[in-house]
Design a protein around this motif. Structure first.
Motif, PDB file in Angstrom:
ATOM      1  N   LEU A  13      10.264   6.536   4.593  1.00 49.50           N
ATOM      2  CA  LEU A  13       9.993   5.163   4.169  1.00 49.50           C
ATOM      3  C   LEU A  13       9.162   5.176   2.892  1.00 49.50           C
ATOM      4  CD1 LEU A  13       8.869   3.423   7.496  1.00 49.50           C
ATOM      5  CD2 LEU A  13      11.194   3.787   6.652  1.00 49.50           C
ATOM      6  N   PRO A  14       9.436   4.278   1.939  1.00 50.05           N
ATOM      7  CA  PRO A  14       8.520   4.115   0.812  1.00 50.05           C
ATOM      8  C   PRO A  14       7.242   3.442   1.283  1.00 50.05           C
ATOM      9  CG  PRO A  14      10.241   2.445   0.732  1.00 50.05           C
ATOM     10  CD  PRO A  14      10.594   3.362   1.872  1.00 50.05           C
ATOM     11  N   ALA A  15       6.135   3.752   0.614  1.00 47.46           N
ATOM     12  CA  ALA A  15       4.842   3.177   0.969  1.00 47.46           C
ATOM     13  C   ALA A  15       4.313   2.355  -0.191  1.00 47.46           C
ATOM     14  CB  ALA A  15       3.845   4.271   1.331  1.00 47.46           C
ATOM     15  N   VAL A  16       3.925   1.127   0.106  1.00 47.30           N
ATOM     16  CA  VAL A  16       3.217   0.282  -0.858  1.00 47.30           C
ATOM     17  C   VAL A  16       1.768   0.267  -0.398  1.00 47.30           C
ATOM     18  CG1 VAL A  16       2.969  -2.026  -1.823  1.00 47.30           C
ATOM     19  CG2 VAL A  16       5.255  -1.109  -1.345  1.00 47.30           C
ATOM     20  N   ALA A  17       0.879   0.851  -1.191  1.00 42.82           N
ATOM     21  CA  ALA A  17      -0.492   1.088  -0.731  1.00 42.82           C
ATOM     22  C   ALA A  17      -1.485   0.784  -1.827  1.00 42.82           C
ATOM     23  CB  ALA A  17      -0.638   2.542  -0.274  1.00 42.82           C
ATOM     24  N   ALA A  18      -2.724   0.550  -1.404  1.00 38.42           N
ATOM     25  CA  ALA A  18      -3.812   0.355  -2.363  1.00 38.42           C
ATOM     26  C   ALA A  18      -4.105   1.674  -3.066  1.00 38.42           C
ATOM     27  CB  ALA A  18      -5.055  -0.148  -1.640  1.00 38.42           C
ATOM     28  N   ARG A  19      -4.412   1.567  -4.356  1.00 35.06           N
ATOM     29  CA  ARG A  19      -4.814   2.759  -5.101  1.00 35.06           C
ATOM     30  C   ARG A  19      -6.238   3.108  -4.682  1.00 35.06           C
ATOM     31  NH1 ARG A  19      -2.794   5.239  -9.508  1.00 35.06           N
ATOM     32  NH2 ARG A  19      -1.326   3.534  -9.909  1.00 35.06           N
ATOM     33  N   ALA A  20      -6.347   3.860  -3.603  1.00 38.68           N
ATOM     34  CA  ALA A  20      -7.633   4.201  -3.005  1.00 38.68           C
ATOM     35  C   ALA A  20      -7.536   5.598  -2.416  1.00 38.68           C
ATOM     36  CB  ALA A  20      -8.003   3.174  -1.931  1.00 38.68           C
ATOM     37  N   THR A  21      -8.683   6.122  -1.962  1.00 38.44           N
ATOM     38  CA  THR A  21      -8.732   7.509  -1.520  1.00 38.44           C
ATOM     39  C   THR A  21      -7.750   7.825  -0.408  1.00 38.44           C
ATOM     40  OG1 THR A  21     -10.566   6.882  -0.074  1.00 38.44           O
ATOM     41  CG2 THR A  21     -11.129   7.854  -2.195  1.00 38.44           C
ATOM     42  N   GLY A  22      -7.462   6.875   0.466  1.00 37.03           N
ATOM     43  CA  GLY A  22      -6.582   7.152   1.590  1.00 37.03           C
ATOM     44  C   GLY A  22      -5.144   7.352   1.216  1.00 37.03           C
ATOM     45  N   SER A  23      -4.718   6.866   0.057  1.00 37.52           N
ATOM     46  CA  SER A  23      -3.303   6.909  -0.316  1.00 37.52           C
ATOM     47  C   SER A  23      -3.034   7.673  -1.601  1.00 37.52           C
ATOM     48  CB  SER A  23      -2.770   5.478  -0.457  1.00 37.52           C
ATOM     49  OG  SER A  23      -2.853   4.773   0.765  1.00 37.52           O
ATOM     50  N   GLU A  24      -4.021   7.766  -2.492  1.00 37.12           N
ATOM     51  CA  GLU A  24      -3.782   8.404  -3.788  1.00 37.12           C
ATOM     52  C   GLU A  24      -3.311   9.838  -3.659  1.00 37.12           C
ATOM     53  OE1 GLU A  24      -6.369   6.533  -7.359  1.00 37.12           O
ATOM     54  OE2 GLU A  24      -7.535   7.599  -5.854  1.00 37.12           O
ATOM     55  N   CYS A  25      -3.773  10.516  -2.601  1.00 34.77           N
ATOM     56  CA  CYS A  25      -3.392  11.920  -2.442  1.00 34.77           C
ATOM     57  C   CYS A  25      -1.992  12.072  -1.872  1.00 34.77           C
ATOM     58  CB  CYS A  25      -4.395  12.636  -1.539  1.00 34.77           C
ATOM     59  SG  CYS A  25      -4.455  11.967   0.149  1.00 34.77           S
ATOM     60  N   LEU A  26      -1.401  10.990  -1.372  1.00 29.22           N
ATOM     61  CA  LEU A  26      -0.104  11.062  -0.709  1.00 29.22           C
ATOM     62  C   LEU A  26       1.011  10.401  -1.507  1.00 29.22           C
ATOM     63  CD1 LEU A  26      -1.244  10.191   2.934  1.00 29.22           C
ATOM     64  CD2 LEU A  26      -0.534  12.436   2.085  1.00 29.22           C
TER      65      LEU A  26
END
Length: 392
Positions: free
Chosen positions: A301-314
């Motif tokens: 699945l594509p992920a739409v996420a906040a540019r934050a520590t929890g998602s930037e690495c993924l």
């Protein structure tokens, strides 16, 4: 020394009484350590109705319900009973996973006995006040966290981006990585079940926007709802599917009356629900890694996420999904609209995400933490102390 010589006392604010990504990672770690021949004893608050059975030996710590969030317990002291139990266990390493009062007492216990201390960082606690109208407290929380972490020999963060945040905040001179793994038996594209979707009244051609996680305001439920409002105003066809439960569920249900709420899911049911979405929307900025993002990516699945520590690495922006400035409602809605209306882009980003998620296996990431344990123990055996800190 090798792993079989480790005797680890692990202190957790929530080891198994409420299920979340942090304590599931800790339980997987303990299971791995025991299989490798290490000795582990866990100290945490307990309840009569735990969310799941704990891995390893769990000793109950004195605690009280957290004000305003009674489902959580605050371990407030190291009782004489706990102290005797720890002394009898005779650990050669202390692992603290939460900067709560018990964690502070555990660090003091270790420092008095010259025991090495490793702290794992699971949540950006300093960001929580902003969700309750108390943003002015954030600098004070950063200072309190710095005092706690600088008394430890080393920190481990779940991502490179979170490790850099900790360096920028001057939390420690020794910061390593203990990332998160994925259970590929549960999270994979083969779990997608169109018949199950139809049973929920979702047509095959209707894009499903998913939310997975504990339903608390600090997960960005307000941002999620505002972005969905914009999609509705633009008449973009979609259905929202929410997996999870928590104290803000009633608020979220009232805010999104057309969404489908599945409640708490686990195991194969969770894998089916995630794989049967078409995209994940994760606006939270409080995670240090983003387990739910990785699980969605493993399901293609594509992920739409906040540019934050929890998602930037993924998430690789424009490749495996979109990274959006936190709180940017219009940009979140734009990204969701793109994936809702362009099935080819959705499919392509999902495949890229699947390839990225395939790099994460639990045994590999847990062995990285074992290597850190052994390094810190060996440093102490050679007479080295934790890096100089202004905190006694």
């Amino acid at each position: 020394m090798d792993v079989t010589g480790l005797r680890i006392a692990l202190f957790s604010g929530n080891y198994n009484y409420v299920r979340d990504g942090a304590n599931q990672a800790l339980n997987r770690l303990v299971g791995y350590l025991l299989r490798q021949g290490a000795q582990v004893r866990v100290y945490s608050p307990t309840t009569s109705t735990p969310a799941f059975e704990p891995a390893g030996d769990l000793v109950s710590a004195p605690s009280f319900p957290m004000p305003g969030r009674g489902e959580y317990q605050v371990p407030y002291r190291m009782s004489a009973r706990l102290r005797r139990d720890i002394t009898a266990f005779a650990p050669n390493l202390i692992h603290v996973s939460s900067p709560d009062p018990l964690g502070h007492r555990a660090v003091s216990y270790a420092r008095k006995r010259n025991l090495p201390i490793v702290a794992s960082v699971h949540t950006r606690f300093e960001t929580y006040p902003r969700y309750y109208g108390l943003a002015f407290l954030e600098p004070l929380m950063v200072a309190a966290l710095r005092r706690f972490y600088r008394r430890c020999d080393a920190l481990v963060a779940p991502s490179d981006s979170m490790a850099q945040v900790l360096r920028d905040q001057r939390m420690s001179y020794d910061i390593g990585i203990w990332t998160r793994g994925i259970d590929r038996e549960i999270f994979n594209p083969g779990r997608r079940d169109m018949e199950w979707r139809r049973s929920l009244g979702i047509p095959d051609d209707l894009p499903v926007i998913g939310f997975t996680g504990r339903l608390v305001m600090e997960k960005g439920l307000d941002v999620f709802s505002d972005a969905i409002d914009l999609l509705q105003a633009r008449q973009v066809r979609h259905r929202v599917l929410v997996i999870g439960d928590g104290p803000a569920r009633s608020w979220f249900e009232n805010r999104l009356p057309d969404a489908t709420f599945l409640g708490f899911q686990q195991g194969q049911d969770l894998g089916r629900a995630v794989a049967s979405m078409d995209m994940l929307f994760n606006p939270s900025v409080t995670e240090t890694f983003g387990n739910v993002t990785l699980e969605a990516m493993a399901c293609a699945l594509p992920a739409v996420a906040a540019r934050a520590t929890g998602s930037e690495c993924l998430v690789t922006d424009g490749v495996t999904g979109r990274l959006i400035r936190p709180g940017a409602i219009n940009q979140f809605a734009d990204a969701l609209q793109h994936y809702c209306t362009d099935a080819e882009s959705r499919h392509r980003a999902g495949l890229e995400g699947k390839m990225e998620a395939d790099r994460y296996g639990w045994d590999q990431v847990n062995q990285a933490l074992v290597d850190t344990y052994l390094r810190i123990v060996r440093q102490r055996q050679r007479g080295a102390m934790a890096a100089a800190s202004p905190v006694p």
